[in-house]
Design a protein around this motif. Sequence first.
Motif, PDB file in Angstrom:
ATOM      1  N   GLY A  44     -14.026 -82.379  86.793  1.00 28.13           N
ATOM      2  CA  GLY A  44     -13.098 -81.504  87.501  1.00 28.13           C
ATOM      3  C   GLY A  44     -12.175 -82.227  88.444  1.00 28.13           C
ATOM      4  O   GLY A  44     -11.560 -81.605  89.309  1.00 28.13           O
ATOM      5  N   GLU A  45     -12.083 -83.559  88.299  1.00 28.80           N
ATOM      6  CA  GLU A  45     -11.162 -84.308  89.148  1.00 28.80           C
ATOM      7  C   GLU A  45      -9.777 -84.314  88.502  1.00 28.80           C
ATOM      8  O   GLU A  45      -9.656 -84.289  87.280  1.00 28.80           O
ATOM      9  CB  GLU A  45     -11.623 -85.758  89.301  1.00 28.80           C
ATOM     10  CG  GLU A  45     -12.914 -85.932  90.020  1.00 28.80           C
ATOM     11  CD  GLU A  45     -13.431 -87.356  89.873  1.00 28.80           C
ATOM     12  OE1 GLU A  45     -13.738 -87.958  90.894  1.00 28.80           O
ATOM     13  OE2 GLU A  45     -13.503 -87.846  88.725  1.00 28.80           O
TER      14      GLU A  45
ATOM     15  N   LYS B  39       0.837 -77.148  88.679  1.00 28.54           N
ATOM     16  CA  LYS B  39       0.040 -76.007  89.137  1.00 28.54           C
ATOM     17  C   LYS B  39      -0.627 -75.290  87.969  1.00 28.54           C
ATOM     18  O   LYS B  39      -1.764 -74.826  88.068  1.00 28.54           O
ATOM     19  CB  LYS B  39       0.920 -75.030  89.911  1.00 28.54           C
ATOM     20  CG  LYS B  39       0.393 -74.781  91.314  1.00 28.54           C
ATOM     21  CD  LYS B  39       1.295 -73.850  92.071  1.00 28.54           C
ATOM     22  CE  LYS B  39       1.194 -74.138  93.566  1.00 28.54           C
ATOM     23  NZ  LYS B  39       2.134 -73.342  94.330  1.00 28.54           N
ATOM     24  N   ALA B  40       0.086 -75.216  86.844  1.00 31.25           N
ATOM     25  CA  ALA B  40      -0.458 -74.545  85.669  1.00 31.25           C
ATOM     26  C   ALA B  40      -1.712 -75.259  85.173  1.00 31.25           C
ATOM     27  O   ALA B  40      -2.593 -74.653  84.570  1.00 31.25           O
ATOM     28  CB  ALA B  40       0.593 -74.509  84.565  1.00 31.25           C
ATOM     29  N   ILE B  41      -1.809 -76.564  85.437  1.00 29.67           N
ATOM     30  CA  ILE B  41      -2.948 -77.335  84.957  1.00 29.67           C
ATOM     31  C   ILE B  41      -4.063 -77.358  85.999  1.00 29.67           C
ATOM     32  O   ILE B  41      -5.232 -77.129  85.705  1.00 29.67           O
ATOM     33  CB  ILE B  41      -2.496 -78.770  84.613  1.00 29.67           C
ATOM     34  CG1 ILE B  41      -1.556 -78.742  83.419  1.00 29.67           C
ATOM     35  CG2 ILE B  41      -3.702 -79.666  84.310  1.00 29.67           C
ATOM     36  CD1 ILE B  41      -0.715 -79.969  83.279  1.00 29.67           C
ATOM     37  N   THR B  42      -3.689 -77.634  87.266  1.00 30.54           N
ATOM     38  CA  THR B  42      -4.724 -77.809  88.295  1.00 30.54           C
ATOM     39  C   THR B  42      -5.155 -76.493  88.902  1.00 30.54           C
ATOM     40  O   THR B  42      -6.240 -76.411  89.479  1.00 30.54           O
ATOM     41  CB  THR B  42      -4.195 -78.716  89.416  1.00 30.54           C
ATOM     42  OG1 THR B  42      -3.071 -78.085  90.007  1.00 30.54           O
ATOM     43  CG2 THR B  42      -3.820 -80.081  88.905  1.00 30.54           C
ATOM     44  N   GLY B  43      -4.322 -75.475  88.822  1.00 30.30           N
ATOM     45  CA  GLY B  43      -4.656 -74.218  89.473  1.00 30.30           C
ATOM     46  C   GLY B  43      -4.585 -74.349  90.984  1.00 30.30           C
ATOM     47  O   GLY B  43      -5.339 -73.717  91.711  1.00 30.30           O
ATOM     48  N   GLY B  44      -3.709 -75.205  91.476  1.00 29.03           N
ATOM     49  CA  GLY B  44      -3.513 -75.352  92.911  1.00 29.03           C
ATOM     50  C   GLY B  44      -4.405 -76.380  93.568  1.00 29.03           C
ATOM     51  O   GLY B  44      -4.312 -76.612  94.763  1.00 29.03           O
ATOM     52  N   LYS B  45      -5.320 -77.010  92.797  1.00 31.49           N
ATOM     53  CA  LYS B  45      -6.197 -78.016  93.393  1.00 31.49           C
ATOM     54  C   LYS B  45      -5.427 -79.312  93.629  1.00 31.49           C
ATOM     55  O   LYS B  45      -4.403 -79.560  92.994  1.00 31.49           O
ATOM     56  CB  LYS B  45      -7.383 -78.269  92.478  1.00 31.49           C
ATOM     57  CG  LYS B  45      -8.405 -77.161  92.582  1.00 31.49           C
ATOM     58  CD  LYS B  45      -9.590 -77.427  91.692  1.00 31.49           C
ATOM     59  CE  LYS B  45     -10.506 -76.216  91.675  1.00 31.49           C
ATOM     60  NZ  LYS B  45     -11.383 -76.227  90.527  1.00 31.49           N
TER      61      LYS B  45
END
Lengths: 110, 155
Positions: free
Chosen positions: B138-139, B44-50
């Motif tokens: 952004g993938e 989550k820290a990397i993707t920001g929830g994506k």
Amino acid sequence: MATKSLVKIKPKTYKVGDVVEVSLMVMHPMETGLRKDKETGNLIPAHYINDVKFSFNGTPFTTIKSWESLSTNPVYTVSYKVSGEGEIKVAFTDTKGDANENGTKIKPKA
Amino acid sequence: MQRRSFLKGIMMTGAAAAVVSPSLAFSAEAPKGPNAMDLDTAIKAITGGKSVSASAKVQLKAPEIAENGAVVPVSVTVDSPMSAEDHVKAIHIFATKNSNVRCADVMLTPANGKASFSTRVKLGTSQDVMALVVTSKGEFLSAAQNVKVTIGGCG
């Protein structure tokens, strides 16, 4: 305290435009902070390399943040596309703030 | 009889202590280092929830059975042109069951020519090794492989 390290290029001969592998090997204990000292029973404090920077002629091309999960005497291997003659420098810092630098020269064959 | 059972008890605990090696006794205590972090938080820290999608573009090489968990070679290669518009920005390597799942965060640039990274990691128990790749578009791509560890490497 200087830490022993080595920077290697694979393969040994290459031309401009080739992709080579640059590896950094460091003699480092990489303590996790979870291990106990067998004699005293106290935890050995964590001590690991947390920052590695690869640069070519002063321009950084790869930065690595690493954690205690890497093995003792870690190896970091990244690719690099040879753009010309120069010097690759690798700077690394551990959690005790011990900063070191090592490098190797890039001499492409015509 | 009391004395016999007492002796038996001592022998049992002694045997158990001998069999349960320090590393196993250690895992029972569930040690938490100062950097302890679980997989969901780290991702989550990397993707920001994506959302993260598994991709065949990411190739993770690790041994299926590692005899020694202290030294497990892991290499990640990503199929990418590494041009200024389309390149791999970062490769993150996770050991999903270590107390701190993060192993290495590698930030790449187009100058790398090829998106690859290899290193050696410590694995406490048998677990999945996972690579999370962030591209310039952004993938978030991922690949994982299970590694069976005979002797754990964190202890």
